[in-house]
Design a protein around this motif. Structure first.
Motif, PDB file in Angstrom:
ATOM      1  N   LYS A 559     -43.139 -22.243 -65.289  1.00  0.00           N
ATOM      2  CA  LYS A 559     -43.050 -21.584 -66.590  1.00  0.00           C
ATOM      3  C   LYS A 559     -41.958 -22.202 -67.459  1.00  0.00           C
ATOM      4  O   LYS A 559     -42.134 -22.373 -68.655  1.00  0.00           O
ATOM      5  N   THR A 560     -40.812 -22.523 -66.851  1.00  0.00           N
ATOM      6  CA  THR A 560     -39.740 -23.129 -67.635  1.00  0.00           C
ATOM      7  C   THR A 560     -39.643 -24.633 -67.412  1.00  0.00           C
ATOM      8  O   THR A 560     -39.011 -25.336 -68.185  1.00  0.00           O
ATOM      9  N   SER A 561     -40.255 -25.139 -66.350  1.00  0.00           N
ATOM     10  CA  SER A 561     -40.007 -26.534 -65.979  1.00  0.00           C
ATOM     11  C   SER A 561     -41.100 -27.488 -66.399  1.00  0.00           C
ATOM     12  O   SER A 561     -40.895 -28.689 -66.490  1.00  0.00           O
ATOM     13  N   ASN A 562     -42.278 -26.951 -66.659  1.00  0.00           N
ATOM     14  CA  ASN A 562     -43.444 -27.798 -66.837  1.00  0.00           C
ATOM     15  C   ASN A 562     -43.256 -28.925 -67.856  1.00  0.00           C
ATOM     16  O   ASN A 562     -43.429 -30.100 -67.553  1.00  0.00           O
ATOM     17  N   LEU A 563     -42.881 -28.548 -69.076  1.00  0.00           N
ATOM     18  CA  LEU A 563     -42.856 -29.564 -70.119  1.00  0.00           C
ATOM     19  C   LEU A 563     -41.739 -30.575 -69.949  1.00  0.00           C
ATOM     20  O   LEU A 563     -41.908 -31.762 -70.194  1.00  0.00           O
ATOM     21  N   ASN A 564     -40.576 -30.103 -69.498  1.00  0.00           N
ATOM     22  CA  ASN A 564     -39.496 -31.060 -69.277  1.00  0.00           C
ATOM     23  C   ASN A 564     -39.886 -32.067 -68.197  1.00  0.00           C
ATOM     24  O   ASN A 564     -39.559 -33.247 -68.286  1.00  0.00           O
ATOM     25  N   GLY A 565     -40.594 -31.591 -67.180  1.00  0.00           N
ATOM     26  CA  GLY A 565     -41.097 -32.489 -66.152  1.00  0.00           C
ATOM     27  C   GLY A 565     -42.021 -33.536 -66.740  1.00  0.00           C
ATOM     28  O   GLY A 565     -41.907 -34.731 -66.459  1.00  0.00           O
ATOM     29  N   LEU A 566     -42.928 -33.089 -67.597  1.00  0.00           N
ATOM     30  CA  LEU A 566     -43.873 -34.020 -68.218  1.00  0.00           C
ATOM     31  C   LEU A 566     -43.161 -35.019 -69.116  1.00  0.00           C
ATOM     32  O   LEU A 566     -43.498 -36.200 -69.168  1.00  0.00           O
ATOM     33  N   GLN A 567     -42.145 -34.527 -69.842  1.00  0.00           N
ATOM     34  CA  GLN A 567     -41.396 -35.422 -70.725  1.00  0.00           C
ATOM     35  C   GLN A 567     -40.730 -36.523 -69.914  1.00  0.00           C
ATOM     36  O   GLN A 567     -40.735 -37.692 -70.303  1.00  0.00           O
ATOM     37  N   LEU A 568     -40.183 -36.129 -68.770  1.00  0.00           N
ATOM     38  CA  LEU A 568     -39.480 -37.109 -67.945  1.00  0.00           C
ATOM     39  C   LEU A 568     -40.464 -38.149 -67.419  1.00  0.00           C
ATOM     40  O   LEU A 568     -40.209 -39.352 -67.495  1.00  0.00           O
ATOM     41  N   VAL A 569     -41.593 -37.672 -66.886  1.00  0.00           N
ATOM     42  CA  VAL A 569     -42.582 -38.608 -66.358  1.00  0.00           C
ATOM     43  C   VAL A 569     -43.030 -39.554 -67.457  1.00  0.00           C
ATOM     44  O   VAL A 569     -43.118 -40.767 -67.261  1.00  0.00           O
ATOM     45  N   SER A 570     -43.297 -39.027 -68.628  1.00  0.00           N
ATOM     46  CA  SER A 570     -43.786 -39.897 -69.695  1.00  0.00           C
ATOM     47  C   SER A 570     -42.707 -40.877 -70.136  1.00  0.00           C
ATOM     48  O   SER A 570     -43.000 -42.021 -70.466  1.00  0.00           O
ATOM     49  N   GLU A 571     -41.455 -40.441 -70.088  1.00  0.00           N
ATOM     50  CA  GLU A 571     -40.371 -41.355 -70.470  1.00  0.00           C
ATOM     51  C   GLU A 571     -40.256 -42.501 -69.494  1.00  0.00           C
ATOM     52  O   GLU A 571     -40.216 -43.664 -69.879  1.00  0.00           O
ATOM     53  N   VAL A 572     -40.230 -42.174 -68.192  1.00  0.00           N
ATOM     54  CA  VAL A 572     -40.081 -43.205 -67.178  1.00  0.00           C
ATOM     55  C   VAL A 572     -41.283 -44.145 -67.193  1.00  0.00           C
ATOM     56  O   VAL A 572     -41.163 -45.345 -67.041  1.00  0.00           O
ATOM     57  N   GLU A 573     -42.443 -43.560 -67.387  1.00  0.00           N
ATOM     58  CA  GLU A 573     -43.682 -44.333 -67.347  1.00  0.00           C
ATOM     59  C   GLU A 573     -43.967 -45.033 -68.662  1.00  0.00           C
ATOM     60  O   GLU A 573     -44.973 -45.742 -68.776  1.00  0.00           O
ATOM     61  N   ASN A 574     -43.123 -44.754 -69.653  1.00  0.00           N
ATOM     62  CA  ASN A 574     -43.342 -45.319 -70.966  1.00  0.00           C
ATOM     63  C   ASN A 574     -44.694 -44.917 -71.546  1.00  0.00           C
ATOM     64  O   ASN A 574     -45.443 -45.731 -72.083  1.00  0.00           O
ATOM     65  N   LYS A 575     -45.021 -43.693 -71.383  1.00  0.00           N
ATOM     66  CA  LYS A 575     -46.273 -43.167 -71.931  1.00  0.00           C
ATOM     67  C   LYS A 575     -45.907 -42.042 -72.880  1.00  0.00           C
ATOM     68  O   LYS A 575     -44.747 -41.653 -72.989  1.00  0.00           O
TER      69      LYS A 575
END
Lengths: 998, 88
Positions: A559-575
């Motif tokens: 509920k609180t972690s989902n989007l920050n997790g996605l932001q991190l993955v997209s940042e690292v993956e350059n997506k």
């Protein structure tokens, strides 16, 4: 000494009613209207638990359903209640709760050593470490991990609480009572639609409870109150609080869990603790709001760090200060609302705004209040172990990459605001393909697959004016389609503060040389470094990253972690985030107790219990019952100190010597009528039926299309076009469906009707050499001699004024009859039989004796007709007509079915004539052969032969035909038994079948 | 839980029905010579389509009629329901 953090006034709590409660054994006070969380915070208690993996101290992070930390174990009414969110649990007098996931206690937790060993607990730690050696898993690793993990302990006692299920239908289900929920409900209700309006909290109003807005000429809160009270007074509206719509299923079915009594010290006698609602809605309005997103920085899990919106809610709803030296760390305007609220209550906050500069009404207001605002500032790390005591803050460069001027400032809480994440769980569960909204950096619902619409901030709309307008319109439009009525409601004017643009910045870089843990998922202890590691190790799909790192799992569901997790993955993956996508949201949105899911279907109520009309007689005569499908049948009638073995032997012996009577009401009965009935039976059964005369019964076997025996039984021709079919107890329902299938779909041209008559007839089997004597006395007017009523004969009679059907059929192999009367007269019939049979030494016999009798006769039953055998296997090939076609005939020609060494039923007798052979034993040639020992077949049924007074079993074995006389072994590895046996004919007693015809 | 429109009774929840498999399978006529292949196809072989599927359901806790339901196996959307003697 605990400090008081309760304000002198304010909040929606009832200050006239003081409530005492205990937490971790210590007594505290709160007020009516508090949650456990707000009451603890008012007492200055911030340490409530330990984290899942590292056992780091945990406080409160939210104020409602989004709380990832404050999960406690409750003691209520002498029952334990695990996995309770303190932010949702309302306070009641005498409430008892304690922390979970810590040992020996929350202040000193030995597991916290994990925190110092955290280098050894990287992502996927369990997968990597406990794989080897494999044998260690069950005995060593798993028990230790189990002890260390989990959110509380479930009770092992029977739950005495009552849970209910409710089914409801409505035009509109509206989930959430914030502005969008209230407005759409109101408009729809005015159009006469049937509405269910659900709120998960105890108070209605959602964000209106804490926001400073005006609707019409009222405050937002007053407006909400007025709308709710008006809705409650309308007959077409059901308003429910403490009710969480947690699942959106197919065809607009939603499930809602109502916490009916969880907020009370005790459940009332006739009230459930919780109620599960199954709601079928024509239209669904999802007004579930949004949850504030955390900002990520060092040690951002320390107690005292919490969502800024939660701090505001504690202030405005509960009159509680979460701290007296707060830092507000924000990337948008929402943080200022909290800051202003602190200031108004005499507390000086510092606002750190990640934005370089921002201007809006609310920032102006904050400045006018002399609130200390630092732009381009961030919190680098929280300091303090069990509670925040200071923070390292720093200036951040415009490109957000470099931090400088790190300084330490004292504080006792850090309120974070990283903008808002729409709660799209229900929409996603409905099959809605969500889309990414760049403006708010979050997913919002898009194309609806089902009849649903998402409104308000759940749809990414963050202005009240737009929310109210679209919600009134949508509520009116949806309801108008259903009710064809339109009562226009004027849309009220709104006064709200306009916000300035938020900053997409969300994660503070680590200062040089520091290795702070920066948490993304607070419930599952997933930090930034864990996700980075997972990606380095090659995990790409977000679904895999989730499972490997546990991001967004467990009761929290991200509920609180989902989007920050996605932001991190997209940042690292350059997506970009939409390329990464989000994990699938699955129901339930919040944990649902097992009790609520099970409802009242517990114990005896788990399935219906069917009793024969003679049940009371059986009870009175010491019957010991056994479950036979949904029926309760007497297994044996206990006399004195008899056990099962002794009683069943006595009963069976009495049938062979005198006469016995058995309740056969449970047999399936199907009434078949129509001019084509004979032709139909001829197609259904393997033997021929066209020439069965009226007044005669015949034994029949029916197959499935694949040639496997489906069921057996006798069918009697009552009159020209009327048949009475019996089936086994277990297959009754399946056989009826099977017949209906062929009549309705395959051969609709046949003029036949079938209907179940199982419950219409009570049946008694009278069996034994003296059964004719009993029958003659029951029906003195009838000729029941061997000529008058021959084997397989049928007649109707008058049993002391009661109409009866008499069938001369036998399952026991003895001379026997089955008498059927209408169910209402079943007990009368039974008592008459017992009374009349007394002089012939009649005894009732149960299913155990029934089995003994049929086994030693070699009659097959369910254990042989087990869905794996064809007629030949059961020595029923004589009943398979070669002349006509029938269901399954074509399959009987299959190679395996006609193989020369095909399995066949045989009898098995132990050589010592003493050792009983366990059912399920293997028949083998050599008991000492290397495993796996090639098996010839298995023992399907065992009994103690009352005829020969030694054990006897039936077995279906390979080449059974040629095995008679062979000495083999019955092997039961489970019981470690190897029994030398001789194979004999399956017809152990009366092989020529003379008795039934005598 | 699906909501199935029984052509005899109207909309009813799935719990009242039992599933009966592919409705397009036709039993070979009685007394007709059929090849092993044909018979095996009838007894054992079923397609498992992703998407539209015409299937049988029986309204066991209702009118006890076997009905045909055209359903999407992926989305569970039900397009139409038919009586036993009706065809698409």
């Amino acid at each position: 000494m605990s400090e008081n953090f309760r304000l002198e006034k304010g909040g929606l709590i009832n200050r006239n009613k003081k409530i005492s409660f205990t937490f971790n054994g210590k007594k505290y006070f709160g007020y009516e209207g508090d949650t456990l969380a707000s009451a603890l915070l008012a007492n200055g208690v911030h340490l409530v638990g330990r984290s899942f993996k590292y056992h780091r101290p945990r406080g409160f992070f939210g104020a409602g359903v989004d709380e990832p930390y404050a999960i406690v174990q409750m003691n209520r009414n002498n029952e334990v209640d695990p996995n309770v969110r303190a932010t949702e649990q309302e306070l009641f007098e005498g409430l008892e709760a304690k922390s979970v996931n810590c040992w020996p206690n929350v202040n000193f937790d030995i597991g916290a050593i994990n925190n110092f060993l955290n280098k050894f607990f990287p992502a996927g730690f369990y997968y990597k470490t406990f794989m080897w050696p494999k044998s260690f898993w069950y005995k060593i690793y798993e028990p230790i991990i189990r002890k260390a993990a989990g959110f509380g302990a479930a009770s092992i006692k029977h739950d005495k609480e009552r849970y209910e299920h409710k089914y409801e239908y409505c035009d509109l289900l509206i989930a959430g009572t914030g502005p969008s929920g209230l407005a759409s409900a109101y408009a729809a209700a005015k159009n006469g639609a049937k509405i269910i309006l659900a709120e998960d909290k105890s108070r209605y109003g959602g964000s209106l409870l804490t926001s400073e807005v005006t609707i019409g000429n009222q405050s937002g809160q007053d407006w909400a109150e007025q709308i709710i009270s008006e809705l409650k007074s309308m007959p077409n509206v059901i308003v429910k609080n403490r009710s969480q719509v947690f699942g959106y299923y197919d065809h607009n079915m939603l499930v809602m869990s109502e916490r009916v009594s969880d907020h009370l010290p005790k459940t009332d006698k006739y009230t459930p603790k919780q109620r599960l609602w199954y709601i079928r809605a024509k239209e669904v309005v999802i007004s579930s709001g949004s949850i504030e997103r955390p900002l990520v920085f060092g040690n951002n899990d320390t107690p005292g760090v919490m969502l800024s919106s939660a701090a505001k809610e504690y202030l405005k709803v509960y009159g509680v200060l979460v701290g007296k030296k707060p830092i507000i760390f924000t990337n948008n305007d929402s943080g200022y609302e909290t800051a202003i609220e602190f200031k108004k209550n005499g507390v000086d906050p510092i606002v750190l705004d990640t934005r370089k500069d921002a201007n809006s009404e609310i920032i102006k207001e904050a400045k006018e209040l002399n609130i200390n605002i630092k732009f381009s500032y961030v919190v680098v790390a929280a300091k303090g172990y069990k509670k925040v005591n200071s923070a390292d803050i720093a200036k951040i460069s415009d490109d957000k990459k470099v931090i400088s001027n790190i300084e330490n400032i004292k504080c006792d809480c850090i309120c974070v605001s990283g903008f808002w994440t729409p709660t799209i769980h229900l929409a996603s569960q409905s099959g809605n393909k969500t889309k990414f909204n760049e403006e708010i950096d979050a997913f919002v619902p898009s194309h609806s697959k089902q009849k649903e619409v998402t409104l308000g901030s759940a749809n990414g709309v963050f202005t009240l004016e737009e929310t109210l307008k679209t919600s009134f319109e949508k509520g009116s439009e949806l309801s108008k389609q259903i009710t064809n009525k339109e009562n226009k409601v004027p849309i009220p004017t709104v006064v709200e503060k306009k916000s300035s643009k938020y900053d997409k910045f969300w994660c503070v870089p680590l200062p040089e040389g520091k290795n702070y843990k920066r948490f993304l998922d607070f419930q599952n202890d997933v930090a930034v470094a864990d996700i980075q590691l997972a990606l380095r190790e090659g995990y790409r799909s977000i679904e895999h990253v989730k499972r490997y790192t546990t991001l967004g799992m467990a009761t929290d569901q991200g509920k609180t972690s989902n989007l920050n997790g996605l932001q991190l993955v997209s940042e690292v993956e350059n997506k970009v985030v939409p390329q990464v996508g989000h994990t699938t949201f699955r129901p339930p949105y919040t944990p649902v107790s097992i009790g609520a899911i099970v409802g009242r279907e517990v114990g005896k109520h788990a399935k219906p219990t069917r009793k024969s009309p003679m049940h009371h007689w059986h009870e009175k005569n010491n019957a010991v019952f056994v479950d036979a499908g949904v029926w309760l049948r007497p297994r044996y009638y206990k006399q004195g100190n008899e056990n099962l073995f002794e009683a069943s032997k006595r009963e069976a012996k009495n049938v062979r010597q005198n006469v016995g009577v058995c309740d056969v009401t449970t047999l399936g009965k199907i009434d078949i009528k129509g001019p084509d009935a004979a032709e139909f039976l001829n197609r259904v059964y393997t033997n021929s039926w066209l020439k069965l005369p009226v007044g005669k019964a015949r034994y029949g076997v029916m197959l499935r299309e694949d040639g496997i025996v489906m069921d057996d039984g006798t069918t009697t021709r009552i009159s020209e076009n009327h048949y009475h079919m019996t089936t086994t107890t277990a297959q009754a329902a399946n056989v009826l469906s099977h017949l209906e299938y062929y009549l309705q779909l395959v051969w609709p041209e046949l003029n036949v009707n079938v209907v179940s008559s199982t419950e219409q007839w009570a049946g008694a089997a009278i069996a034994g050499p003296k059964s004719r004597d009993v029958l003659q006395k029951l029906f003195p007017d009838l000729d029941v001699s061997n000529e008058g009523l021959p084997f397989m004969g049928y007649m109707e009679g008058n049993l002391f004024g009661v109409y009866a059907k008499i069938f001369r059929i036998s399952f026991s192999g003895e001379l026997a009859y089955e008498v059927n009367v209408e169910s209402d007269h079943g007990n009368f019939m039974w008592e008459k039989i017992m009374e009349i049979g007394k002089e012939f030494n009649i005894q009732a016999y149960g299913t155990e004796a029934l089995s003994t009798l049929r086994i030693e006769m070699g009659h097959v039953a369910g254990s042989e007709l087990d869905g794996r055998t064809i007629p030949y296997d059961n020595s029923l090939e004589g009943l398979v007509s070669k002349k006509k076609d029938f269901i399954g005939k074509r399959s009987l020609g299959k190679k395996a079915y006609v193989a020369a060494n095909r399995q066949k039923i045989v009898g098995v007798v132990p050589l010592d004539k003493k050792t009983s052979i366990p059912e399920g034993s293997y028949i083998v040639k050599d008991p000492k052969a290397k495993l796996p020992n090639p098996k010839l077949g298995h023992v399907s049924a065992s009994c103690w032969s009352v005829e020969y007074d030694n054990p006897f079993s039936l077995a279906i074995i390979k080449d059974g035909k040629n095995m008679i006389g062979q000495k083999l072994y019955a092997l039961s590895p489970l019981r470690n038994k190897s029994i030398p046996v001789e194979i004999v004919s399956s017809h152990y007693v009366d092989p020529k079948g003379e008795r039934v015809r005598s | 839980m699906l909501y199935i429109k029984c052509p005899h009774c109207g909309l009813r929840p799935q719990t009242e029905f039992s599933y009966g498999g592919d409705a397009t399978v036709k039993r070979p006529e009685l007394n007709k010579e059929v090849s092993d292949q044909e018979w095996d196809n009838f007894v054992y072989l079923r397609k498992s389509p992703r998407g539209k599927h015409l299937e049988l359901w029986q309204h066991i806790s209702g009118c006890r009629q076997w009905i045909k339901v055209e359903r999407d196996t992926l989305t569970h959307e039900i397009f139409t329901t038919l009586k036993a003697n009706e065809n698409l």
